[in-house]
Scaffold this active site. Structure first.
Site, short mmCIF file in Angstrom:
data_model
loop_
_atom_site.label_atom_id
_atom_site.label_comp_id
_atom_site.label_asym_id
_atom_site.label_seq_id
_atom_site.Cartn_x
_atom_site.Cartn_y
_atom_site.Cartn_z
N ASN A 9 0.87 -1.17 0.00
CA ASN A 9 0.00 0.00 0.00
C ASN A 9 0.91 1.23 0.00
O ASN A 9 1.50 1.56 1.02
CB ASN A 9 -0.88 -0.03 1.26
CG ASN A 9 -1.67 1.26 1.42
OD1 ASN A 9 -1.77 2.06 0.50
ND2 ASN A 9 -2.24 1.44 2.60
N TRP A 10 1.01 1.85 -1.17
CA TRP A 10 1.94 2.99 -1.29
C TRP A 10 1.38 4.29 -0.74
O TRP A 10 2.06 5.30 -0.73
CB TRP A 10 2.31 3.19 -2.76
CG TRP A 10 3.32 2.20 -3.27
CD1 TRP A 10 3.91 1.18 -2.58
CD2 TRP A 10 3.87 2.15 -4.60
NE1 TRP A 10 4.79 0.49 -3.39
CE2 TRP A 10 4.78 1.08 -4.63
CE3 TRP A 10 3.67 2.91 -5.76
CZ2 TRP A 10 5.50 0.74 -5.78
CZ3 TRP A 10 4.38 2.57 -6.90
CH2 TRP A 10 5.29 1.50 -6.91
N LYS A 11 0.11 4.29 -0.36
CA LYS A 11 -0.51 5.51 0.17
C LYS A 11 -0.31 6.66 -0.81
O LYS A 11 -0.47 6.46 -2.01
CB LYS A 11 0.05 5.80 1.57
CG LYS A 11 -0.04 4.54 2.44
CD LYS A 11 0.21 4.76 3.89
CE LYS A 11 0.04 3.43 4.63
NZ LYS A 11 0.06 3.56 6.08
N HIS A 95 -9.48 1.49 4.51
CA HIS A 95 -8.21 1.65 5.23
C HIS A 95 -8.40 2.61 6.41
O HIS A 95 -9.16 3.57 6.32
CB HIS A 95 -7.14 2.18 4.28
CG HIS A 95 -5.77 2.15 4.90
ND1 HIS A 95 -5.33 3.16 5.71
CD2 HIS A 95 -4.80 1.22 4.87
CE1 HIS A 95 -4.11 2.86 6.14
NE2 HIS A 95 -3.76 1.67 5.65
N GLU A 97 -6.71 4.98 7.49
CA GLU A 97 -6.44 6.40 7.20
C GLU A 97 -7.65 7.05 6.54
O GLU A 97 -7.91 8.24 6.72
CB GLU A 97 -5.17 6.54 6.35
CG GLU A 97 -3.93 6.34 7.22
CD GLU A 97 -2.73 5.76 6.50
OE1 GLU A 97 -2.71 5.79 5.25
OE2 GLU A 97 -1.82 5.26 7.19
N GLU A 167 -5.53 -4.60 10.59
CA GLU A 167 -4.52 -3.56 10.78
C GLU A 167 -4.78 -2.80 12.06
O GLU A 167 -5.55 -1.83 12.07
CB GLU A 167 -4.54 -2.60 9.59
CG GLU A 167 -4.26 -3.26 8.27
CD GLU A 167 -3.59 -2.30 7.29
OE1 GLU A 167 -2.48 -2.60 6.85
OE2 GLU A 167 -4.17 -1.24 7.00
N GLY A 173 2.45 2.60 10.70
CA GLY A 173 3.39 3.70 10.53
C GLY A 173 4.08 4.12 11.81
O GLY A 173 4.73 5.15 11.87
N SER A 213 3.36 -1.85 10.30
CA SER A 213 4.82 -1.91 10.49
C SER A 213 5.43 -3.28 10.16
O SER A 213 6.34 -3.74 10.86
CB SER A 213 5.18 -1.47 11.91
OG SER A 213 4.76 -0.13 12.13
N GLY A 234 2.86 -0.97 4.22
CA GLY A 234 2.91 0.44 3.85
C GLY A 234 4.35 0.89 3.63
O GLY A 234 4.97 0.62 2.59
N GLY A 235 4.91 1.55 4.63
CA GLY A 235 6.24 2.15 4.52
C GLY A 235 7.31 1.27 3.91
O GLY A 235 8.07 1.69 3.02
P1 PGA Z 1 2.79 0.53 7.60
O1 PGA Z 1 1.33 0.72 6.94
O2 PGA Z 1 3.35 -0.76 7.06
O3 PGA Z 1 3.57 1.73 7.13
O4 PGA Z 1 2.61 0.49 9.06
C1 PGA Z 1 0.46 -0.36 6.76
C2 PGA Z 1 -0.84 0.11 6.17
O5 PGA Z 1 -1.28 1.20 6.54
O6 PGA Z 1 -1.46 -0.57 5.33
#
Ligand code: PGA
Length: 249
Positions: A9-11, A95, A97, A167, A173, A213, A234-235
């Site tokens: 997930n590149w956001k 998600h 966010e 999640e 993050g 994470s 994500g990251g």
């Molecule tokens: P993260 O994000 O790996 O940066 O914690 C995961 C996500 O939000 O899908």
């Protein structure tokens, strides 16, 4: 045996050029890797570049959201028709966010999910508790409520392609990963609830990903849990070497 799904997930990161650069480096690193299914979900504007770059590989391309109507006066939204026209196969729904910053609710998650399934996508439906809910001992109730509402009025037949991502919001993050045991426990709660809603056969086949994470150095321990059927990253998915290391945990 459920085939694991490792999804990026590149956001809101990367331009089309950076997307092409990523795939140029990433694809050779995962060439011939068939043990797990790999999907990358870039921002909407990078989707054409990602599809072009991933052509001929086993890497699927997904979107990060989708609207519940095929078209209409919905400024800033994207429809299943538009994503299908590009060749998108997967879509992230709900998600945290989106829930936290853009007013996404259990009800809109339900609407988006219905539409995504109707249109034939593989939706990755995200659920998870915030820190206060975990500390108050409410995690199981929150997960059950999010499942019940997200899957409201959807039949097991319609939901066949569904994937869930657990999640925990406190782990996204933040560098704080749920331990494999904490994640596996939450996954078991979710699988029980899904059994209640869609039945035992469905729940036995359902893939539940862990997200929050995930890094190259904790992926193997998480993936070793029988209850964990993949990861939403994500990251650590932004760098081709790091994401490839996670894929090959
Ligand atoms: P993260 O994000 O790996 O940066 O914690 C995961 C996500 O939000 O899908």
């Amino acid at each position: 045996m459920r085939k694991k799904l490792i999804a990026a997930n590149w956001k809101m990161y990367k331009t089309p050029d950076q997307t092409r650069d990523f795939f140029r480096e990433f694809l050779p690193l995962v060439a011939g890797h068939t043990r797990d299914e790999i999907v990358v979900c870039p921002p909407f504007l990078d989707l054409p570049a990602a599809l072009e770059a991933a052509k001929g590989s086993d890497v699927g391309i997904g979107a990060q959201n989708v609207h519940w109507k095929e078209e209409g006066a919905f400024t800033g939204e994207t429809s299943t028709l538009q994503l299908l026209a590009l060749g998108i196969t997967h879509v992230i729904v709900g998600h945290s966010e989106r829930r936290q910053y853009f007013g996404e609710t259990d009800d809109t998650v339900n609407l988006r999910l219905k539409m995504a399934l109707e249109a034939g996508f593989t939706p990755i439906c995200c659920i998870g508790e915030v820190l206060e809910e975990r500390e108050a001992g409410a995690t199981d109730d929150v997960l059950r409520r999010q499942c019940t509402r997200a899957f409201h009025a959807i039949s097991a037949k319609k939901a066949a392609k569904l994937v869930i991502a657990y999640e925990p919001v406190w782990a996204i993050g933040t560098g704080k990963t749920a331990t494999p045991a904490i994640a596996a426990e939450a996954h078991a709660v979710i699988r029980n609830e899904v059994t209640r809603i869609f039945g035992e056969d469905f729940a036995a086949k359902l893939r539940i990903l862990y997200g929050g994470s995930v890094k190259p150095d904790n992926a193997a321990a998480l993936m070793a849990e029988e209850e964990i059927d993949g990861a939403l990253v994500g990251g650590a998915s932004l760098d081709p070497k790091s994401f490839a290391a996670i894929v090959k945990y």
